[in-house]
Motif scaffolding. Structure first.
Motif, PDB file in Angstrom:
ATOM      1  N   ASN A 122      44.790  11.416  77.846  1.00  0.00           N
ATOM      2  CA  ASN A 122      44.910  12.484  76.860  1.00  0.00           C
ATOM      3  C   ASN A 122      46.156  12.260  76.007  1.00  0.00           C
ATOM      4  OD1 ASN A 122      45.268  15.030  75.537  1.00  0.00           O
ATOM      5  ND2 ASN A 122      44.082  16.015  77.155  1.00  0.00           N
ATOM      6  N   PRO A 123      46.025  12.160  74.697  1.00  0.00           N
ATOM      7  CA  PRO A 123      47.207  11.953  73.846  1.00  0.00           C
ATOM      8  C   PRO A 123      48.255  13.058  73.973  1.00  0.00           C
ATOM      9  CG  PRO A 123      45.196  11.585  72.606  1.00  0.00           C
ATOM     10  CD  PRO A 123      44.786  12.199  73.920  1.00  0.00           C
ATOM     11  N   LEU A 124      47.816  14.263  74.366  1.00  0.00           N
ATOM     12  CA  LEU A 124      48.741  15.390  74.471  1.00  0.00           C
ATOM     13  C   LEU A 124      49.533  15.366  75.770  1.00  0.00           C
ATOM     14  CD1 LEU A 124      46.292  18.134  73.145  1.00  0.00           C
ATOM     15  CD2 LEU A 124      47.895  16.716  71.837  1.00  0.00           C
ATOM     16  N   ASP A 125      49.033  14.648  76.752  1.00  0.00           N
ATOM     17  CA  ASP A 125      49.704  14.437  78.041  1.00  0.00           C
ATOM     18  C   ASP A 125      49.010  13.270  78.719  1.00  0.00           C
ATOM     19  OD1 ASP A 125      50.768  14.390  80.558  1.00  0.00           O
ATOM     20  OD2 ASP A 125      50.525  16.540  80.953  1.00  0.00           O
ATOM     21  N   PRO A 126      49.538  12.058  78.581  1.00  0.00           N
ATOM     22  CA  PRO A 126      48.864  10.865  79.091  1.00  0.00           C
ATOM     23  C   PRO A 126      48.629  10.850  80.594  1.00  0.00           C
ATOM     24  CG  PRO A 126      50.504  10.250  77.463  1.00  0.00           C
ATOM     25  CD  PRO A 126      50.723  11.709  77.761  1.00  0.00           C
ATOM     26  N   ALA A 127      49.240  11.766  81.327  1.00  0.00           N
ATOM     27  CA  ALA A 127      48.981  11.841  82.766  1.00  0.00           C
ATOM     28  C   ALA A 127      47.672  12.577  83.049  1.00  0.00           C
ATOM     29  CB  ALA A 127      50.131  12.548  83.476  1.00  0.00           C
ATOM     30  N   ARG A 128      47.080  13.183  82.020  1.00  0.00           N
ATOM     31  CA  ARG A 128      45.865  13.982  82.183  1.00  0.00           C
ATOM     32  C   ARG A 128      44.659  13.315  81.530  1.00  0.00           C
ATOM     33  NH1 ARG A 128      47.110  19.638  83.265  1.00  0.00           N
ATOM     34  NH2 ARG A 128      49.360  20.012  83.214  1.00  0.00           N
ATOM     35  N   THR A 129      43.487  13.764  81.927  1.00  0.00           N
ATOM     36  CA  THR A 129      42.261  13.243  81.349  1.00  0.00           C
ATOM     37  C   THR A 129      42.065  13.727  79.913  1.00  0.00           C
ATOM     38  OG1 THR A 129      39.860  13.094  81.603  1.00  0.00           O
ATOM     39  CG2 THR A 129      40.869  15.170  82.244  1.00  0.00           C
ATOM     40  N   GLY A 403      44.784  28.578  70.443  1.00  0.00           N
ATOM     41  CA  GLY A 403      46.087  28.878  71.007  1.00  0.00           C
ATOM     42  C   GLY A 403      46.637  27.707  71.791  1.00  0.00           C
ATOM     43  N   ARG A 404      47.890  27.882  72.183  1.00  0.00           N
ATOM     44  CA  ARG A 404      48.602  26.861  72.935  1.00  0.00           C
ATOM     45  C   ARG A 404      49.048  27.459  74.260  1.00  0.00           C
ATOM     46  NH1 ARG A 404      50.886  22.367  70.859  1.00  0.00           N
ATOM     47  NH2 ARG A 404      50.615  23.239  68.765  1.00  0.00           N
ATOM     48  N   ALA A 405      48.739  26.771  75.353  1.00  0.00           N
ATOM     49  CA  ALA A 405      49.105  27.251  76.677  1.00  0.00           C
ATOM     50  C   ALA A 405      50.596  27.060  76.939  1.00  0.00           C
ATOM     51  CB  ALA A 405      48.289  26.518  77.736  1.00  0.00           C
ATOM     52  N   LYS A 406      51.077  27.616  78.019  1.00  0.00           N
ATOM     53  CA  LYS A 406      52.489  27.490  78.366  1.00  0.00           C
ATOM     54  C   LYS A 406      52.898  26.037  78.554  1.00  0.00           C
ATOM     55  CE  LYS A 406      52.612  32.030  80.607  1.00  0.00           C
ATOM     56  NZ  LYS A 406      52.725  32.767  81.904  1.00  0.00           N
ATOM     57  N   ASP A 407      51.927  25.198  78.980  1.00  0.00           N
ATOM     58  CA  ASP A 407      52.224  23.775  79.160  1.00  0.00           C
ATOM     59  C   ASP A 407      52.081  22.974  77.870  1.00  0.00           C
ATOM     60  OD1 ASP A 407      49.483  23.711  78.815  1.00  0.00           O
ATOM     61  OD2 ASP A 407      49.033  23.111  80.867  1.00  0.00           O
ATOM     62  N   GLY A 408      51.807  23.656  76.762  1.00  0.00           N
ATOM     63  CA  GLY A 408      51.685  22.998  75.465  1.00  0.00           C
ATOM     64  C   GLY A 408      50.306  22.482  75.148  1.00  0.00           C
ATOM     65  N   LEU A 409      49.378  22.586  76.086  1.00  0.00           N
ATOM     66  CA  LEU A 409      48.026  22.096  75.865  1.00  0.00           C
ATOM     67  C   LEU A 409      47.165  23.166  75.195  1.00  0.00           C
ATOM     68  CD1 LEU A 409      47.524  20.252  79.256  1.00  0.00           C
ATOM     69  CD2 LEU A 409      48.011  19.232  77.028  1.00  0.00           C
ATOM     70  N   PRO A 410      46.051  22.758  74.562  1.00  0.00           N
ATOM     71  CA  PRO A 410      45.223  23.721  73.828  1.00  0.00           C
ATOM     72  C   PRO A 410      44.506  24.699  74.745  1.00  0.00           C
ATOM     73  CG  PRO A 410      44.188  21.566  73.878  1.00  0.00           C
ATOM     74  CD  PRO A 410      45.568  21.377  74.422  1.00  0.00           C
ATOM     75  N   LEU A 411      44.244  25.874  74.200  1.00  0.00           N
ATOM     76  CA  LEU A 411      43.441  26.896  74.869  1.00  0.00           C
ATOM     77  C   LEU A 411      42.110  27.008  74.119  1.00  0.00           C
ATOM     78  CD1 LEU A 411      46.207  29.593  75.452  1.00  0.00           C
ATOM     79  CD2 LEU A 411      45.064  28.231  77.224  1.00  0.00           C
ATOM     80  N   PRO A 412      41.065  26.340  74.611  1.00  0.00           N
ATOM     81  CA  PRO A 412      39.796  26.305  73.874  1.00  0.00           C
ATOM     82  C   PRO A 412      38.875  27.466  74.210  1.00  0.00           C
ATOM     83  CG  PRO A 412      39.683  24.858  75.759  1.00  0.00           C
ATOM     84  CD  PRO A 412      41.063  25.472  75.785  1.00  0.00           C
ATOM     85  N   VAL A 413      38.029  27.804  73.248  1.00  0.00           N
ATOM     86  CA  VAL A 413      36.945  28.762  73.458  1.00  0.00           C
ATOM     87  C   VAL A 413      35.642  28.082  73.062  1.00  0.00           C
ATOM     88  CG1 VAL A 413      38.385  30.807  73.123  1.00  0.00           C
ATOM     89  CG2 VAL A 413      37.220  29.778  71.151  1.00  0.00           C
ATOM     90  N   GLN A 414      34.535  28.679  73.479  1.00  0.00           N
ATOM     91  CA  GLN A 414      33.207  28.159  73.145  1.00  0.00           C
ATOM     92  C   GLN A 414      32.370  29.266  72.525  1.00  0.00           C
ATOM     93  OE1 GLN A 414      29.855  25.488  75.344  1.00  0.00           O
ATOM     94  NE2 GLN A 414      30.483  27.272  76.521  1.00  0.00           N
ATOM     95  N   LEU A 415      31.541  28.888  71.572  1.00  0.00           N
ATOM     96  CA  LEU A 415      30.587  29.800  70.951  1.00  0.00           C
ATOM     97  C   LEU A 415      29.186  29.214  71.072  1.00  0.00           C
ATOM     98  CD1 LEU A 415      32.683  30.429  67.755  1.00  0.00           C
ATOM     99  CD2 LEU A 415      31.907  32.291  69.222  1.00  0.00           C
ATOM    100  N   LEU A 416      28.211  30.031  71.461  1.00  0.00           N
ATOM    101  CA  LEU A 416      26.806  29.631  71.519  1.00  0.00           C
ATOM    102  C   LEU A 416      25.997  30.523  70.596  1.00  0.00           C
ATOM    103  CD1 LEU A 416      27.947  29.657  74.774  1.00  0.00           C
ATOM    104  CD2 LEU A 416      25.788  28.420  75.002  1.00  0.00           C
ATOM    105  N   ALA A 417      24.936  29.965  70.002  1.00  0.00           N
ATOM    106  CA  ALA A 417      24.081  30.730  69.090  1.00  0.00           C
ATOM    107  C   ALA A 417      22.634  30.297  69.279  1.00  0.00           C
ATOM    108  CB  ALA A 417      24.529  30.511  67.646  1.00  0.00           C
ATOM    109  N   PRO A 418      21.680  31.030  68.683  1.00  0.00           N
ATOM    110  CA  PRO A 418      20.270  30.653  68.798  1.00  0.00           C
ATOM    111  C   PRO A 418      19.964  29.332  68.085  1.00  0.00           C
ATOM    112  CG  PRO A 418      20.504  32.953  68.134  1.00  0.00           C
ATOM    113  CD  PRO A 418      21.854  32.322  68.007  1.00  0.00           C
ATOM    114  N   MET A 419      18.786  28.822  68.353  1.00  0.00           N
ATOM    115  CA  MET A 419      18.326  27.583  67.730  1.00  0.00           C
ATOM    116  C   MET A 419      18.464  27.644  66.213  1.00  0.00           C
ATOM    117  SD  MET A 419      16.892  25.303  69.889  1.00  0.00           S
ATOM    118  CE  MET A 419      15.972  25.126  71.431  1.00  0.00           C
ATOM    119  N   GLY A 420      19.052  26.609  65.638  1.00  0.00           N
ATOM    120  CA  GLY A 420      19.160  26.517  64.192  1.00  0.00           C
ATOM    121  C   GLY A 420      20.227  27.383  63.567  1.00  0.00           C
TER     122      GLY A 420
END
Length: 449
Positions: A122-129, A403-420
């Motif tokens: 991971n470019p943001l922390d090479p010790a991580r995946t 957002g950015r977590a306390k460790d500096g890594l990203p805080l991701p969210v996911q969105l799902l929607a219907p077909m198309g």
């Protein structure tokens, strides 16, 4: 292209690129420059004219580049003589390809650390995946080697790496991306190809550029009219006791709903029980389909499974043991997942969830030198419990950092929607992105910081 090649060298320690072809990249860039000078009309029709990119070492082939799928078992095969449908569309859009990105063997992991190498960090922390299976693509984009990279997603493989590296990743509606002549249904329709990007803008543009009638069993979905700008957004802050999401990531979903509600959208809380059964079924369907697919590959003359990693061989053996009636049940289960998720969209236009349960783990957290397939599947479900739901149901899903977590890594969210309904996902994602809660750490090679 010169800047991208230099960045590839500078960031070689990340293991993002498993096959570098500088000559092909320079030749493609020079051809695009000649076209700019001599055929301006044709050049202007290419939205990504001259943009350097990388293809994933898994998916539809790109002519002139090998596809090893992260495995010793496929090494030595002749390079592809023809582009897949999506590869051709990448080239027609003006992209200039100069290499392949690292993926785990046969895409079986949410980390990109194939035994054949390289180990992707991971470019943001090479010790991580950097995530998987499009980990190399995500690492290349996050580090700025390229702005956009080809990626595939059969069980979260676009969205998980994007989430790990602070990027935007869209898994399109089933059938929205061309899958021919070979990729379209080789995983029972759960796999999609597209890209990982640094912005919602780029994601929307490449989606519109690549989409179209697929050469496969699915109809090309037509996006409905979304002239109304306000949506009903269901949201889920937790993922239950079996695969719990940490407080920081739950809070990120809550913060996102506040922004959207303040913007005039209607937010509707959902209980974990609403999606729990569908999520669990999706994980089981994914396991069955990839096992049968590997069993089929093991029976072909194109692959020597004796050279594959122990875990891959174990999945192939699992597929060989599967009765036809069991596979039929799995395919029916997939239809039930689609039906049940469709029912949710009778009351909401999209669903907001956590993408990952916790921060990207350390390198080595998803080992493949063992034969315990259930342990491996459980590790992946623990990390991303809602990843495979979109693949099995066929619905589009997008992840982005909020957002950015306390460790500096990203805080991701996911969105799902219907077909198309990718336009809904892109509109809501663009609104969240506008809050500017995440900033890329590395500039794109050749562009100002």
């Amino acid at each position: 292209m010169v800047a991208a090649l230099a960045a590839a060298t500078d960031h070689s320690g990340l293991g993002a690129i498993c096959h570098l072809d500088s000559d092909s990249g320079i030749a493609a860039a020079m051809a695009m420059e000649r076209e700019r000078i001599t055929e301006h009309v044709r050049f202007s029709a290419r939205p990504f004219a001259g943009v350097p990119t990388l293809a994933k070492d898994l998916g539809g082939p790109f002519a002139g580049f090998p596809v090893n799928a992260g495995s010793h078992a496929l090494e030595g095969r002749a390079e592809g003589s023809a582009d897949s449908d999506i590869a051709r569309r990448f080239r027609d859009a003006g992209f200039c390809l100069f290499g392949l990105t690292t993926s785990p063997e046969f895409g079986l992991s949410l980390a990109s650390e194939p035994a054949r190498g390289p180990i992707c960090r991971n470019p943001l922390d090479p010790a991580r995946t950097a995530g998987g299976s499009s980990g190399g693509a995500a690492a290349a984009v996050a580090s700025g080697i390229v702005a956009i990279a080809h990626a595939t997603d059969a069980g979260g493989s676009i969205r998980v790496p994007a989430a790990c590296c602070g990027l935007v990743g869209l898994k399109p509606t089933r059938g929205a991306m061309p899958g021919g002549p070979l990729f379209g249904n080789h995983l029972g329709g759960i796999a999609s190809e597209m890209a990982v990007c640094r912005s919602v803008r780029d994601t929307a543009l490449i989606f519109q550029t690549l989409r179209g009638k697929a050469k496969g069993p699915y109809a090309d979905p037509v996006a409905p009219d979304h002239s109304e700008s306000k949506f009903r957004i269901g949201f889920l802050t937790g993922t239950g006791a079996l695969y719990p999401t940490d407080d920081e990531r739950c809070q990120t979903v809550t913060e996102a709903t506040r922004v959207l509600e303040a913007d005039g959208h209607k937010v509707v809380p959902l209980k974990w029980e609403t999606l729990e059964k569908s999520a669990a079924t999706s994980q089981r369907v994914f396991a069955g389909i990839v096992s049968v697919n590997l069993a089929r590959l093991a029976d072909s003359a194109a692959i020597d499974m004796e050279l594959a990693e122990p875990l891959s061989r174990a999945f192939a053996e699992r597929g060989h043991r599967m009765a036809g009636t069991e596979l039929w049940g799995i395919l029916n289960d997939a239809l039930h997942v689609s039906y049940n998720v469709w029912a949710l969209f009778e009351t909401v236009d999209c669903i907001l969830t956590p993408m990952l349960s916790f921060a990207p783990p350390a390198i080595g957290s998803f080992p493949t030198d063992h034969v315990d397939t259930e342990l491996h599947l459980d590790r992946m479900a623990t990390f991303a419990p809602l990843a495979s739901l979109a693949n099995v149901s066929g619905f589009p899903a997008i992840t982005l950092p909020f957002g950015r977590a306390k460790d500096g890594l990203p805080l991701p969210v996911q969105l799902l929607a219907p077909m198309g309904h990718e336009p809904v996902l892109l509109a809501v994602a663009a609104r969240l992105e506008a809050e500017e809660r995440w900033h890329h750490r590395f500039p794109v090679a050749g562009l100002a910081a």
